[in-house]
Design an enzyme around this catalytic site. Structure first.
Site, PDB file in Angstrom:
ATOM      1  N   GLY A 185       0.835  -1.198   0.000  1.00 11.66           N
ATOM      2  CA  GLY A 185       0.000   0.000   0.000  1.00 11.66           C
ATOM      3  C   GLY A 185       0.864   1.240   0.000  1.00 11.66           C
ATOM      4  O   GLY A 185       2.094   1.169   0.097  1.00 11.66           O
ATOM      5  N   SER A 186       0.234   2.385  -0.139  1.00 12.28           N
ATOM      6  CA  SER A 186       0.966   3.648  -0.159  1.00 12.28           C
ATOM      7  C   SER A 186       0.095   4.747   0.443  1.00 12.28           C
ATOM      8  O   SER A 186      -1.090   4.551   0.725  1.00 12.28           O
ATOM      9  CB  SER A 186       1.365   4.022  -1.593  1.00 12.28           C
ATOM     10  N   GLY A 187       0.706   5.912   0.632  1.00 13.43           N
ATOM     11  CA  GLY A 187      -0.039   7.047   1.146  1.00 13.43           C
ATOM     12  C   GLY A 187      -0.471   6.921   2.591  1.00 13.43           C
ATOM     13  O   GLY A 187      -1.406   7.595   3.024  1.00 13.43           O
ATOM     14  N   SER A 188       0.189   6.044   3.353  1.00  9.24           N
ATOM     15  CA  SER A 188      -0.137   5.808   4.764  1.00  9.24           C
ATOM     16  C   SER A 188      -1.550   5.260   4.974  1.00  9.24           C
ATOM     17  O   SER A 188      -2.078   5.300   6.083  1.00  9.24           O
ATOM     18  CB  SER A 188       0.031   7.097   5.594  1.00  9.24           C
ATOM     19  N   GLY A 193      -4.241   2.826   5.898  1.00  9.79           N
ATOM     20  CA  GLY A 193      -4.279   1.642   6.746  1.00  9.79           C
ATOM     21  C   GLY A 193      -3.176   1.575   7.782  1.00  9.79           C
ATOM     22  O   GLY A 193      -3.063   0.576   8.492  1.00  9.79           O
ATOM     23  N   ARG A 231       9.918   5.909  -5.707  1.00  6.40           N
ATOM     24  CA  ARG A 231       9.210   6.969  -6.437  1.00  6.40           C
ATOM     25  C   ARG A 231       9.545   8.315  -5.802  1.00  6.40           C
ATOM     26  O   ARG A 231      10.242   8.372  -4.788  1.00  6.40           O
ATOM     27  CB  ARG A 231       7.698   6.734  -6.358  1.00  6.40           C
TER      28      ARG A 231
END
Length: 288
Positions: A158-161, A163, A283
């Site tokens: 996942g990404s973007g924090s 969860g 990224r």
């Protein structure tokens, strides 16, 4: 007559600042930005901003190759990338197919699985938090008991924090486990949870391009239990020793993960034992 040069962007949209920055950079270089998306409705603004949009199944590599081949008949494709971490490995595979520069897609895929990433970093002697992998509530509780509360609990992919949560009690642990494994969290792969030590100390981010460190910033968060950036100080105020140790650890991550092309960033905390790598992202940084 020479064909106009083009930059291919796999997915994105107007709600993604990084995507807009890629578009603007392409236009400054007199490149035609062309977005490939499964949902062209995301790009209802595209005509006004001079972006071409092609609708294609972005989960299907063969379909993407066919679409890029079609575009290549009209444009000279000089680069393929993505502002979306989920499609960064796909962009690498397309770049390889069309003999364009790009990151190693296999290294990107290993890096985007946080469990595999931690195993590779640990194997190379890079300092990371203690961690355990869990697939059900019992595993999560056992892992937290082994590591000791408080712990960070988050999806392995996942990404973007999304969860990611600090769990300071058994009640918070049970609540967040239910959120992740009880059907509310959207998984794109088999559910796998990372339970890890909460490393405390100032938070830093190293920005790299290729094998070169561009700079180190200091990050500040909103109040826990969630981790949302609210402030960035660039450059970070560091002693020479701190800067050198953070730089050494950051470059060690590149070597351990088989990366060294394009933008990457390393999130670290300065703990009692020095710099500890919280996460490596293949990224551009998404911090403010």
């Amino acid at each position: 007559m020479a064909k106009k040069r083009a930059l291919i962007l796999v997915e994105g949209g107007s709600n993604m600042p990084l995507h807009s920055q890629y578009v603007q950079a392409a236009q400054r270089l007199d490149l035609q930005p062309i977005a490939l998306s499964a949902d062209s409705a995301r790009y209802d603004y595209s005509a006004a901003e001079g972006i071409d949009v092609a609708r294609v199944d972005t989960e299907n590599l063969d379909a993407l190759i066919r679409e890029c081949s079609r575009i290549n008949a009209t444009y000279d494709i000089v680069g393929i990338t993505s502002a979306v971490e989920l499609f960064y490995a796909t962009a690498g595979k397309l770049s390889r197919y069309f003999d364009l520069p790009g990151p190693n897609p296999e290294s990107i895929e290993r890096c985007c699985d946080k469990v595999t990433q931690r195993q590779l970093l640990a194997g190379a002697g890079v300092p990371i938090p203690a961690f355990c992998v869990a697939t059900d509530a019992r595993d999560v509780e056992s892992a937290a008991a082994e590591i000791g509360l408080p712990v960070i609990v988050k999806p392995a992919v996942g990404s973007g924090s999304t969860g990611v949560r600090l769990c300071r009690s058994l009640e918070e642990l049970a609540e967040h486990t239910t959120h992740l494994l009880g059907g509310r969290h959207v998984w794109r792969s088999w559910p796998k949870v990372l339970v890890e030590e909460f490393v405390q100390g100032p938070h830093y981010c190293t920005d790299l391009m290729g094998n070169e460190i561009i700079g180190i910033s200091a990050l500040d968060f909103c109040r826990p239990p969630h981790f949302v950036y609210r402030e960035l100080t660039y450059p970070a105020e560091l002693t020479d020793d701190q800067h050198d140790r953070i730089a050494d650890v950051s470059l060690s991550c590149l070597r351990a993960l088989g990366l060294g092309w394009g933008p990457t960033n390393v999130e670290l905390r300065w703990s009692k034992r020095g710099p500890v790598v919280i996460e490596f992202n293949p990224r551009l940084a998404g911090s403010p």
